[in-house]
Scaffold this motif. Sequence first.
Motif, PDB file in Angstrom:
ATOM      1  N   LYS A 121      36.036  56.443 -23.438  1.00  0.00           N
ATOM      2  CA  LYS A 121      35.042  57.094 -22.583  1.00  0.00           C
ATOM      3  C   LYS A 121      34.764  58.539 -22.979  1.00  0.00           C
ATOM      4  O   LYS A 121      33.928  59.194 -22.365  1.00  0.00           O
ATOM      5  CB  LYS A 121      35.530  57.079 -21.121  1.00  0.00           C
ATOM      6  CG  LYS A 121      35.786  55.693 -20.563  1.00  0.00           C
ATOM      7  CD  LYS A 121      34.515  54.882 -20.464  1.00  0.00           C
ATOM      8  CE  LYS A 121      34.776  53.527 -19.820  1.00  0.00           C
ATOM      9  NZ  LYS A 121      33.562  52.690 -19.772  1.00  0.00           N
ATOM     10  N   THR A 122      35.445  59.059 -23.993  1.00  0.00           N
ATOM     11  CA  THR A 122      35.318  60.476 -24.303  1.00  0.00           C
ATOM     12  C   THR A 122      34.277  60.787 -25.372  1.00  0.00           C
ATOM     13  O   THR A 122      33.754  61.888 -25.423  1.00  0.00           O
ATOM     14  CB  THR A 122      36.670  61.057 -24.743  1.00  0.00           C
ATOM     15  OG1 THR A 122      37.138  60.342 -25.886  1.00  0.00           O
ATOM     16  CG2 THR A 122      37.689  60.958 -23.621  1.00  0.00           C
ATOM     17  N   THR A 160      32.943  56.944 -32.796  1.00  0.00           N
ATOM     18  CA  THR A 160      31.763  56.757 -31.939  1.00  0.00           C
ATOM     19  C   THR A 160      31.095  55.401 -32.137  1.00  0.00           C
ATOM     20  O   THR A 160      30.053  55.139 -31.538  1.00  0.00           O
ATOM     21  CB  THR A 160      30.711  57.851 -32.214  1.00  0.00           C
ATOM     22  OG1 THR A 160      30.321  57.787 -33.605  1.00  0.00           O
ATOM     23  CG2 THR A 160      31.246  59.227 -31.915  1.00  0.00           C
ATOM     24  N   GLN A 161      31.679  54.534 -32.952  1.00  0.00           N
ATOM     25  CA  GLN A 161      31.008  53.283 -33.300  1.00  0.00           C
ATOM     26  C   GLN A 161      30.766  52.398 -32.076  1.00  0.00           C
ATOM     27  O   GLN A 161      29.694  51.809 -31.927  1.00  0.00           O
ATOM     28  CB  GLN A 161      31.831  52.506 -34.346  1.00  0.00           C
ATOM     29  CG  GLN A 161      31.888  53.166 -35.711  1.00  0.00           C
ATOM     30  CD  GLN A 161      32.952  54.262 -35.805  1.00  0.00           C
ATOM     31  OE1 GLN A 161      33.664  54.518 -34.833  1.00  0.00           O
ATOM     32  NE2 GLN A 161      33.049  54.892 -36.958  1.00  0.00           N
ATOM     33  N   MET A 165      29.934  61.253 -20.963  1.00  0.00           N
ATOM     34  CA  MET A 165      31.274  61.774 -20.738  1.00  0.00           C
ATOM     35  C   MET A 165      31.362  62.487 -19.399  1.00  0.00           C
ATOM     36  O   MET A 165      32.315  62.315 -18.635  1.00  0.00           O
ATOM     37  CB  MET A 165      31.668  62.745 -21.857  1.00  0.00           C
ATOM     38  CG  MET A 165      32.150  62.093 -23.126  1.00  0.00           C
ATOM     39  SD  MET A 165      32.500  63.297 -24.453  1.00  0.00           S
ATOM     40  CE  MET A 165      33.543  64.477 -23.622  1.00  0.00           C
ATOM     41  N   GLY A 166      30.348  63.313 -19.117  1.00  0.00           N
ATOM     42  CA  GLY A 166      30.351  64.089 -17.883  1.00  0.00           C
ATOM     43  C   GLY A 166      30.406  63.221 -16.644  1.00  0.00           C
ATOM     44  O   GLY A 166      31.155  63.503 -15.694  1.00  0.00           O
ATOM     45  N   MET A 167      29.631  62.133 -16.644  1.00  0.00           N
ATOM     46  CA  MET A 167      29.627  61.235 -15.487  1.00  0.00           C
ATOM     47  C   MET A 167      30.974  60.549 -15.342  1.00  0.00           C
ATOM     48  O   MET A 167      31.480  60.376 -14.226  1.00  0.00           O
ATOM     49  CB  MET A 167      28.501  60.209 -15.640  1.00  0.00           C
ATOM     50  CG  MET A 167      28.369  59.259 -14.444  1.00  0.00           C
ATOM     51  SD  MET A 167      28.009  60.113 -12.901  1.00  0.00           S
ATOM     52  CE  MET A 167      29.056  59.204 -11.756  1.00  0.00           C
ATOM     53  N   GLU A 216      28.477  51.057 -16.462  1.00  0.00           N
ATOM     54  CA  GLU A 216      29.842  50.660 -16.821  1.00  0.00           C
ATOM     55  C   GLU A 216      30.819  50.884 -15.667  1.00  0.00           C
ATOM     56  O   GLU A 216      31.682  50.044 -15.384  1.00  0.00           O
ATOM     57  CB  GLU A 216      30.306  51.431 -18.056  1.00  0.00           C
ATOM     58  CG  GLU A 216      29.584  51.036 -19.336  1.00  0.00           C
ATOM     59  CD  GLU A 216      30.065  51.833 -20.536  1.00  0.00           C
ATOM     60  OE1 GLU A 216      30.967  52.672 -20.362  1.00  0.00           O
ATOM     61  OE2 GLU A 216      29.540  51.606 -21.643  1.00  0.00           O
ATOM     62  N   LEU A 217      30.682  52.028 -14.990  1.00  0.00           N
ATOM     63  CA  LEU A 217      31.568  52.332 -13.863  1.00  0.00           C
ATOM     64  C   LEU A 217      31.404  51.296 -12.752  1.00  0.00           C
ATOM     65  O   LEU A 217      32.380  50.856 -12.138  1.00  0.00           O
ATOM     66  CB  LEU A 217      31.277  53.734 -13.327  1.00  0.00           C
ATOM     67  CG  LEU A 217      31.727  54.901 -14.218  1.00  0.00           C
ATOM     68  CD1 LEU A 217      31.060  56.198 -13.787  1.00  0.00           C
ATOM     69  CD2 LEU A 217      33.247  55.048 -14.193  1.00  0.00           C
ATOM     70  N   ASN A 218      30.176  50.906 -12.490  1.00  0.00           N
ATOM     71  CA  ASN A 218      29.924  49.912 -11.446  1.00  0.00           C
ATOM     72  C   ASN A 218      30.450  48.528 -11.833  1.00  0.00           C
ATOM     73  O   ASN A 218      30.838  47.738 -10.972  1.00  0.00           O
ATOM     74  CB  ASN A 218      28.432  49.843 -11.126  1.00  0.00           C
ATOM     75  CG  ASN A 218      27.940  51.082 -10.393  1.00  0.00           C
ATOM     76  OD1 ASN A 218      28.728  51.850  -9.844  1.00  0.00           O
ATOM     77  ND2 ASN A 218      26.635  51.286 -10.382  1.00  0.00           N
ATOM     78  N   GLN A 219      30.461  48.249 -13.135  1.00  0.00           N
ATOM     79  CA  GLN A 219      30.972  46.954 -13.596  1.00  0.00           C
ATOM     80  C   GLN A 219      32.495  46.897 -13.529  1.00  0.00           C
ATOM     81  O   GLN A 219      33.076  45.889 -13.121  1.00  0.00           O
ATOM     82  CB  GLN A 219      30.493  46.690 -15.028  1.00  0.00           C
ATOM     83  CG  GLN A 219      29.010  46.346 -15.129  1.00  0.00           C
ATOM     84  CD  GLN A 219      28.532  46.239 -16.568  1.00  0.00           C
ATOM     85  OE1 GLN A 219      29.172  46.742 -17.495  1.00  0.00           O
ATOM     86  NE2 GLN A 219      27.392  45.589 -16.765  1.00  0.00           N
TER      87      GLN A 219
END
Length: 378
Positions: A340-341, A280-281, A304-306, A53-56
């Motif tokens: 993101k949490t 969380t859905q 979450m950590g990443m 997701e971060l790369n996108q």
Amino acid sequence: MNKRLLFPALFAALAGSALADKVVSIGYSGPLSGGAAFYGKDVQSGLEMAIKELNQTGVTVKGEKVTFKLVSLDDRYLPNETATNVRRLTSQGVSIVFVPHSGGILTVQPLTARDPEFLLVAYSSEPKILEAKNPMTFMLPPRFDNYFQPFTATQMKAFGKKLGLIPTTSAYGKQWTEGLVEEWKKQGGTVGANNGVDYNTTVDYSSAVSKALAEKPDVLFIGGPSQPTALVVKAAREQGFKGGFIVMDQAKFEQMDTIVPRSYLDGSVGILPTIEYAGTQVFKAQYQRQFKKIPTSEAALNYMGMNIIAKAMELAGTTEDPKAIRAKLDAAAKALPLGKTVYKLAGVTAGGHVDAEFVIASVKNGKYTKLRLTKVFK
């Protein structure tokens, strides 16, 4: 040779190189084979999802676009192999390393301050990780000593005061057992012999279960990775045990009930499944679409950590200075968007511990009932 064509071509090549993303490697050392492989791969999948997701969406650090790459090494749940893997990763310039088991974490914590320094992202609830006061550790889950008092009070009231023990014999399991036994006795209970087994290598749990049940316990303390923990429950129920279970936090109900009937888990206390949390859905749907399995806290907390690490890099203006990244963790956690949490997130403590909502639960009539906590450690 046509010089008029050469120089524009060279300029274009240099421009393309300058515009290329910077690739930042994120290290991971965990069990990807053996009895704990399912557990290790759940952690890995959470990291993979976050990185994809971060790369996108794109991450920019000090004006430079960054692409993340996960470098995963199998340590088979063995701390000495964790240390070997971490040395290999840091020697290749990796400054962020995720490790998901207490034995490995406690072994490599002293290495964080050596040259080269690195930030250790710890996925384990072992309190000793925080008690080491290591300034380069970022711990994701709640401490497991949060669970002793409510687990004991709930099960003692519901079933009785005699506790049987069939925990995993890892270093983590031994610490869990020691703390729970102390609390059980503190609340007036009695404890049988320790019939612990190695959940990562044992296949047949019937013998250990038989020994524990011979002492006629009211409650059994069990736990390790989810899949073998479910087999302990199966053996106990099939040998006629009608009492309750205290389930170590490493084992997850949502994975156990894919192996044994939910009715076998009735009378258990453990950790509320991730998919039972409000909000969380979206995470659940995206995770299941990508990995074809149920997301657990291993996946969710490492996801979450990443995301916190990536945001801390943005705020610190560096992908390479682990101290500067560590200093921005709290601000990064508070700046994360709700999507993101996964869990309700308050920040990161000065000691490097995620301050997030967590809930314990009992299983009654096939349903999860949330339990109130009366004692919380940060």
